[in-house]
Design a protein around this motif. Sequence first.
Motif, short mmCIF file in Angstrom:
data_model
loop_
_atom_site.label_atom_id
_atom_site.label_comp_id
_atom_site.label_asym_id
_atom_site.label_seq_id
_atom_site.Cartn_x
_atom_site.Cartn_y
_atom_site.Cartn_z
N VAL A 164 0.84 -1.20 0.00
CA VAL A 164 0.00 0.00 0.00
C VAL A 164 0.87 1.25 0.00
O VAL A 164 0.64 2.18 -0.77
CB VAL A 164 -0.96 0.01 1.21
N GLY A 165 1.88 1.27 0.85
CA GLY A 165 2.78 2.42 0.93
C GLY A 165 3.72 2.54 -0.24
O GLY A 165 4.21 3.63 -0.54
N GLU A 166 4.00 1.44 -0.93
CA GLU A 166 4.93 1.45 -2.06
C GLU A 166 4.30 1.91 -3.37
O GLU A 166 4.99 2.38 -4.26
CB GLU A 166 5.51 0.05 -2.27
N CYS A 167 2.99 1.78 -3.49
CA CYS A 167 2.32 2.11 -4.75
C CYS A 167 2.33 3.62 -4.99
O CYS A 167 1.74 4.38 -4.22
CB CYS A 167 0.89 1.60 -4.75
N PRO A 168 2.98 4.07 -6.07
CA PRO A 168 3.08 5.52 -6.34
C PRO A 168 1.78 6.17 -6.79
O PRO A 168 1.66 7.39 -6.76
CB PRO A 168 4.15 5.60 -7.43
N VAL A 169 0.80 5.37 -7.19
CA VAL A 169 -0.47 5.94 -7.65
C VAL A 169 -1.64 5.57 -6.74
O VAL A 169 -2.80 5.74 -7.09
CB VAL A 169 -0.77 5.53 -9.12
N SER A 170 -1.33 5.03 -5.57
CA SER A 170 -2.35 4.66 -4.57
C SER A 170 -3.42 3.74 -5.13
O SER A 170 -4.61 3.90 -4.85
CB SER A 170 -2.99 5.92 -3.96
N ALA A 171 -2.99 2.75 -5.93
CA ALA A 171 -3.93 1.82 -6.53
C ALA A 171 -4.21 0.60 -5.66
O ALA A 171 -5.04 -0.23 -6.02
CB ALA A 171 -3.40 1.35 -7.89
N ILE A 172 -3.53 0.50 -4.51
CA ILE A 172 -3.71 -0.66 -3.64
C ILE A 172 -4.34 -0.24 -2.33
O ILE A 172 -3.93 0.73 -1.71
CB ILE A 172 -2.36 -1.36 -3.36
N SER A 173 -5.36 -0.99 -1.93
CA SER A 173 -6.00 -0.75 -0.65
C SER A 173 -6.18 -2.11 0.03
O SER A 173 -5.96 -3.16 -0.58
CB SER A 173 -7.35 -0.07 -0.85
N MET A 174 -6.57 -2.08 1.27
CA MET A 174 -6.81 -3.32 2.00
C MET A 174 -8.30 -3.60 2.04
O MET A 174 -9.11 -2.73 2.37
CB MET A 174 -6.27 -3.20 3.43
N ALA B 163 -7.51 -2.00 -10.66
CA ALA B 163 -6.92 -2.16 -12.00
C ALA B 163 -6.98 -0.88 -12.82
O ALA B 163 -6.09 -0.62 -13.64
CB ALA B 163 -7.61 -3.30 -12.74
N GLY B 164 -7.98 -0.05 -12.60
CA GLY B 164 -8.11 1.19 -13.35
C GLY B 164 -7.04 2.21 -13.00
O GLY B 164 -6.70 3.06 -13.82
N ASP B 165 -6.52 2.12 -11.80
CA ASP B 165 -5.49 3.07 -11.35
C ASP B 165 -4.08 2.52 -11.51
O ASP B 165 -3.12 3.28 -11.59
CB ASP B 165 -5.70 3.43 -9.88
N CYS B 166 -3.91 1.21 -11.55
CA CYS B 166 -2.60 0.56 -11.62
C CYS B 166 -1.88 0.93 -12.93
O CYS B 166 -2.47 0.89 -14.00
CB CYS B 166 -2.76 -0.95 -11.52
N VAL B 167 -0.58 1.29 -12.80
CA VAL B 167 0.20 1.66 -13.97
C VAL B 167 1.28 0.63 -14.31
O VAL B 167 2.20 0.90 -15.07
CB VAL B 167 0.84 3.07 -13.80
N ASP B 168 1.18 -0.56 -13.74
CA ASP B 168 2.10 -1.67 -14.01
C ASP B 168 3.57 -1.32 -13.77
O ASP B 168 4.46 -1.76 -14.49
CB ASP B 168 1.95 -2.16 -15.46
N CYS B 169 3.84 -0.55 -12.72
CA CYS B 169 5.21 -0.14 -12.47
C CYS B 169 6.04 -1.22 -11.78
O CYS B 169 7.26 -1.22 -11.84
CB CYS B 169 5.25 1.14 -11.64
N GLY B 170 5.37 -2.13 -11.07
CA GLY B 170 6.07 -3.23 -10.40
C GLY B 170 6.59 -2.91 -9.02
O GLY B 170 7.22 -3.75 -8.39
N ALA B 171 6.34 -1.71 -8.51
CA ALA B 171 6.82 -1.34 -7.17
C ALA B 171 6.28 -2.30 -6.11
O ALA B 171 7.00 -2.70 -5.19
CB ALA B 171 6.44 0.09 -6.84
N CYS B 172 5.05 -2.69 -6.23
CA CYS B 172 4.43 -3.56 -5.24
C CYS B 172 4.99 -4.98 -5.29
O CYS B 172 5.15 -5.64 -4.25
CB CYS B 172 2.92 -3.59 -5.40
N THR B 173 5.30 -5.45 -6.48
CA THR B 173 5.81 -6.83 -6.60
C THR B 173 7.16 -6.96 -5.91
O THR B 173 7.43 -7.97 -5.26
CB THR B 173 5.94 -7.27 -8.07
#
Length: 57
Positions: free
Chosen positions: A17-27, A36-46
């Motif tokens: 959640v804290g790593e996502c630069p576009v705040s696309a992850i929530s709990m 999925a609409g906000d995710c930019v496939d940057c891979g920071a979360c992986t």
Amino acid sequence: MAAEVNKEKCTGCETCVGECPVSAISMVDGKASVNAGDCVDCGACTGACPVEAITLG
């Protein structure tokens, strides 16, 4: 495509959640959930997930 969370592997640590630069992850119900609409496939979360519960679709 968007990051996908394996709910069985996810421990709910919230690191992603804290790593996502576009705040696309929530709990949701104690597990990470990717909008999925906000995710930019940057891979920071992986890279941040300590249990490798997130993959890029």
